[in-house]
Design an enzyme around this catalytic site. Sequence first.
Site, short mmCIF file in Angstrom:
data_model
loop_
_atom_site.label_atom_id
_atom_site.label_comp_id
_atom_site.label_asym_id
_atom_site.label_seq_id
_atom_site.Cartn_x
_atom_site.Cartn_y
_atom_site.Cartn_z
NE ARG A 70 -2.74 -0.19 3.24
CZ ARG A 70 -3.50 -0.36 4.30
NH1 ARG A 70 -4.80 -0.30 4.19
NH2 ARG A 70 -2.97 -0.61 5.47
CE LYS A 81 1.59 -18.87 12.52
NZ LYS A 81 2.23 -19.52 13.62
CG HIS A 87 8.39 -20.89 9.52
ND1 HIS A 87 7.22 -20.40 10.04
CD2 HIS A 87 9.25 -20.97 10.54
CE1 HIS A 87 7.38 -20.19 11.33
NE2 HIS A 87 8.60 -20.52 11.66
CE LYS A 142 12.23 -24.06 12.43
NZ LYS A 142 13.19 -22.96 12.41
CD GLU A 195 6.94 -18.87 20.27
OE1 GLU A 195 7.23 -17.90 19.58
OE2 GLU A 195 5.77 -19.24 20.48
CG ASP A 249 0.20 -18.68 16.90
OD1 ASP A 249 -0.03 -18.21 15.78
OD2 ASP A 249 1.22 -18.39 17.56
CG HIS A 257 4.17 -24.20 13.25
ND1 HIS A 257 4.24 -23.94 11.90
CD2 HIS A 257 3.97 -23.00 13.83
CE1 HIS A 257 4.09 -22.64 11.69
NE2 HIS A 257 3.91 -22.05 12.84
CE LYS A 275 3.18 -16.55 21.45
NZ LYS A 275 4.39 -16.59 20.63
P1 NAD Z 1 2.49 -6.31 8.35
O1 NAD Z 1 1.30 -5.68 8.95
O2 NAD Z 1 3.83 -5.95 8.89
O3 NAD Z 1 2.53 -5.95 6.80
C1 NAD Z 1 1.38 -5.94 6.00
C2 NAD Z 1 1.73 -5.58 4.57
O4 NAD Z 1 0.52 -5.66 3.84
C3 NAD Z 1 2.31 -4.18 4.37
O5 NAD Z 1 3.29 -4.24 3.37
C4 NAD Z 1 1.10 -3.38 3.85
O6 NAD Z 1 1.45 -2.30 3.00
C5 NAD Z 1 0.37 -4.44 3.06
N1 NAD Z 1 -1.05 -4.13 2.91
C6 NAD Z 1 -1.96 -3.91 3.89
N2 NAD Z 1 -3.18 -3.66 3.35
C7 NAD Z 1 -3.02 -3.71 2.02
C8 NAD Z 1 -3.90 -3.54 0.90
N3 NAD Z 1 -5.18 -3.25 1.06
N4 NAD Z 1 -3.38 -3.68 -0.33
C9 NAD Z 1 -2.08 -3.99 -0.53
N5 NAD Z 1 -1.20 -4.16 0.48
C10 NAD Z 1 -1.66 -4.02 1.73
O7 NAD Z 1 2.23 -7.87 8.38
P2 NAD Z 1 3.32 -9.06 8.48
O8 NAD Z 1 3.70 -9.25 9.90
O9 NAD Z 1 4.39 -8.83 7.49
O10 NAD Z 1 2.44 -10.35 8.10
C11 NAD Z 1 2.07 -10.65 6.77
C12 NAD Z 1 1.45 -12.04 6.72
O11 NAD Z 1 2.40 -12.98 7.14
C13 NAD Z 1 0.24 -12.23 7.62
O12 NAD Z 1 -0.64 -13.14 7.01
C14 NAD Z 1 0.83 -12.87 8.86
O13 NAD Z 1 -0.14 -13.65 9.55
C15 NAD Z 1 1.88 -13.74 8.23
N6 NAD Z 1 2.99 -14.08 9.14
C16 NAD Z 1 3.78 -13.12 9.64
C17 NAD Z 1 4.83 -13.47 10.47
C18 NAD Z 1 5.77 -12.44 11.03
O14 NAD Z 1 6.71 -12.83 11.70
N7 NAD Z 1 5.58 -11.18 10.78
C19 NAD Z 1 5.06 -14.82 10.81
C20 NAD Z 1 4.22 -15.79 10.26
C21 NAD Z 1 3.19 -15.41 9.42
#
Ligand code: NAD
Length: 484
Positions: free
Chosen positions: A51, A148, A178, A182, A216, A235, A240, A331
Site C-alpha cells: 500500500r 499462515k 516454515h 527447516k 518460546e 497458532d 507446526h 510462550k
Molecule cells: P504487516 O502488517 O507488517 O505488513 C502488511 C503488509 O501488507 C504491508 O506491506 C502493507 O502495505 C500491506 N497491505 C496492507 N493492506 C493492504 C492492501 N489493502 N493492499 C495492498 N497491500 C496491503 O504484516 P506481516 O507481519 O508482514 O504479516 C504478513 C502475513 O504474514 C500475515 O498473514 C501474517 O499472519 C503472516 N505471518 C507473519 C509473520 C511475522 O513474523 N511477521 C510470521 C508468520 C506469518
Amino acid sequence: MVSRVIPVDDFDLVIFGGTGDLARRKILPGLFRRFQAGQMPESARIIGAARSDLDSTGYRKDVANALKEFLPETARPKGDVKAFLKQIEYIAIDATGDGGWKELSSLLRDDIVRAFYFSVAPSLFGALAERLHGYQCSGPACRIVVEKPFGRDLESARALNKTLRDHFDESQIYRIDHYLGKETVQYLMAVRFGNVLFEPLWNAQYIDHVQITVAESVGVNGRGAYYDRSGAMRDMVQNHLMQLLCLIAMEPPSRFDPDAVRDEKLKVIRALESPEPSDIVRGQYVSASEGESYLDQVEDPSSRTESFIALKLRVSNWRWAGVPFYLRTGKRLKARHSEIAVVFKDAPHSIFGQALGRHRNVLAIRLQPNEGMDLLVTIKEPGPGGMRLVDVPLDMTFADALGPEGDDVPDAYERLIMDVIRGDQTLFMRGDEVEAAWAWTDPLIKGWKDRGDKPATYDVGSTGPEDAAVMLHSEGRRWRDIAS
Ligand code: NAD
C-alpha cells in the site's frame, strides 16, 4: 566440499505486503542469501507490491535498510547488495481496489515462472486471488504462496480453500509452514527413509514415546490482540506441531514427491485420536513484575486463551498402537528451544543389573536453535572402577559432519521460496491436510470452551504448568529439559 546450488529458471516474484514485517525480516533477507549463493538468475525480478506510496527507488532503499537490520554486516558486502537491488522493482497496489493492478499486469513477463507471495493479512487473500485472475496476471506457470494462519477453524479454512481454488488449481497453491522448510525436517526424512538402521525400529515395538516441544522465551508483547483470539492450539499445534508429528509418524511414501508425501501425512492426521480432557493441559504465564503476565498483555483481563498447551496424543494405527505422542508448546518458557525426541524402549533385559540405572536410546532432532540431530547411545564410562554406563550423544550436527558448509544452514524461508520457483510442493501443506487438521482441532477447542475450562498458570521462565509435568510423571516418564 563443492557447493551444489541448483539454479532455478527465470522468474518474476511479486511480494504482496513487500513493505511488511515478514517481508523485511525473512523473505527479502532470504532472497538476498539465495542471490549470493548464485541461485537467482540475473534476469529474475522481485517486485514489491504494497500500500505504501513508493517508487522502485524508494523501495530499494527500504530493502537495503531491511538487509542492514536483519543481516550481520559481514553477510552483506556492498557489491552484493548493490547488484541484488538492481533486480528489485516496486508497485503501489491496493489489494481491495483497482489501484496498481494494470501496472502490475503490464510489468509481468510472459513465459517464465510467476510467483505471488501473499505476505498480507489473511483477510486480503481472497481479494488478491480475485484480482490476479481478473487482471490476467495468473496463468499456468503462476504460483501463489499463502502465509499462515490458514483459517481459524474448519469452516473458515474450507471457505479460503474454495476462494483460492476458484481462481487457481491446487497444484498452484503453496500453503507455507516454515517448520517444514527447516533443514532438520528434511534431514529427518533422509535419516528415516534413506537408511536401514532406523526404519525397522520405528514402531510400537521399539519406541516408548515421542516428545515434540516448541518452546518460546518471548511472550505475546505487541501481538496480544491477535494472539488472544488464537491461542497456542490454533497458532502452533494445528499447523507446526501437527506437521512435525506427521513426519515422525507417517508411513514411508512410495516416492519423495509432493502428493505421495502429503497422502501419507494426511493418513496420520486422520488416524489421530481425539484426546480426553485429562490429556490436555493448558496454561497462561504469570509474573510478579507488573505488565509481564499474559493477562496484562491482552485486551481481555479475564481471557481464557492458552499461551501454553501440552497434549498426549495417540495415532491409532498398527505401527503406533499404544505409543503416546506428547506435544507441548508455549510462550515465556525457560528458553527458546524446539526439538522432536524419539525415546526408545529399554533393552529387554539388562545384563548389567538395575544398579547401573536406566539407560535409553533417544533420537533428538533439534529444530532451533542450533539445528541438528543427536542419537543418545549407552556406552561404558571410560576408565577403571568397574562397569559404569553413561549415555553419550552421537552428534550429527551439520557443522561438525559437513564442515563449514554445514554451518551455513539456509533459513526455512529461503528454501521454501526456491521450492516455489522450482514448482516443488513437497514441503507445503495441501488443502485437504489443512482441513483435516482443523477438523481434528475444532472439537477440542469447543470442548474446553463448553466445559468452561480455565488455563492453569505457570511462571515466566519456567517449563510450563505443573500439570504438564504430572501428565508424564504419572506414567513413569518425564519431559526432556528445555535447554537454554
Ligand atoms: P504487516 O502488517 O507488517 O505488513 C502488511 C503488509 O501488507 C504491508 O506491506 C502493507 O502495505 C500491506 N497491505 C496492507 N493492506 C493492504 C492492501 N489493502 N493492499 C495492498 N497491500 C496491503 O504484516 P506481516 O507481519 O508482514 O504479516 C504478513 C502475513 O504474514 C500475515 O498473514 C501474517 O499472519 C503472516 N505471518 C507473519 C509473520 C511475522 O513474523 N511477521 C510470521 C508468520 C506469518
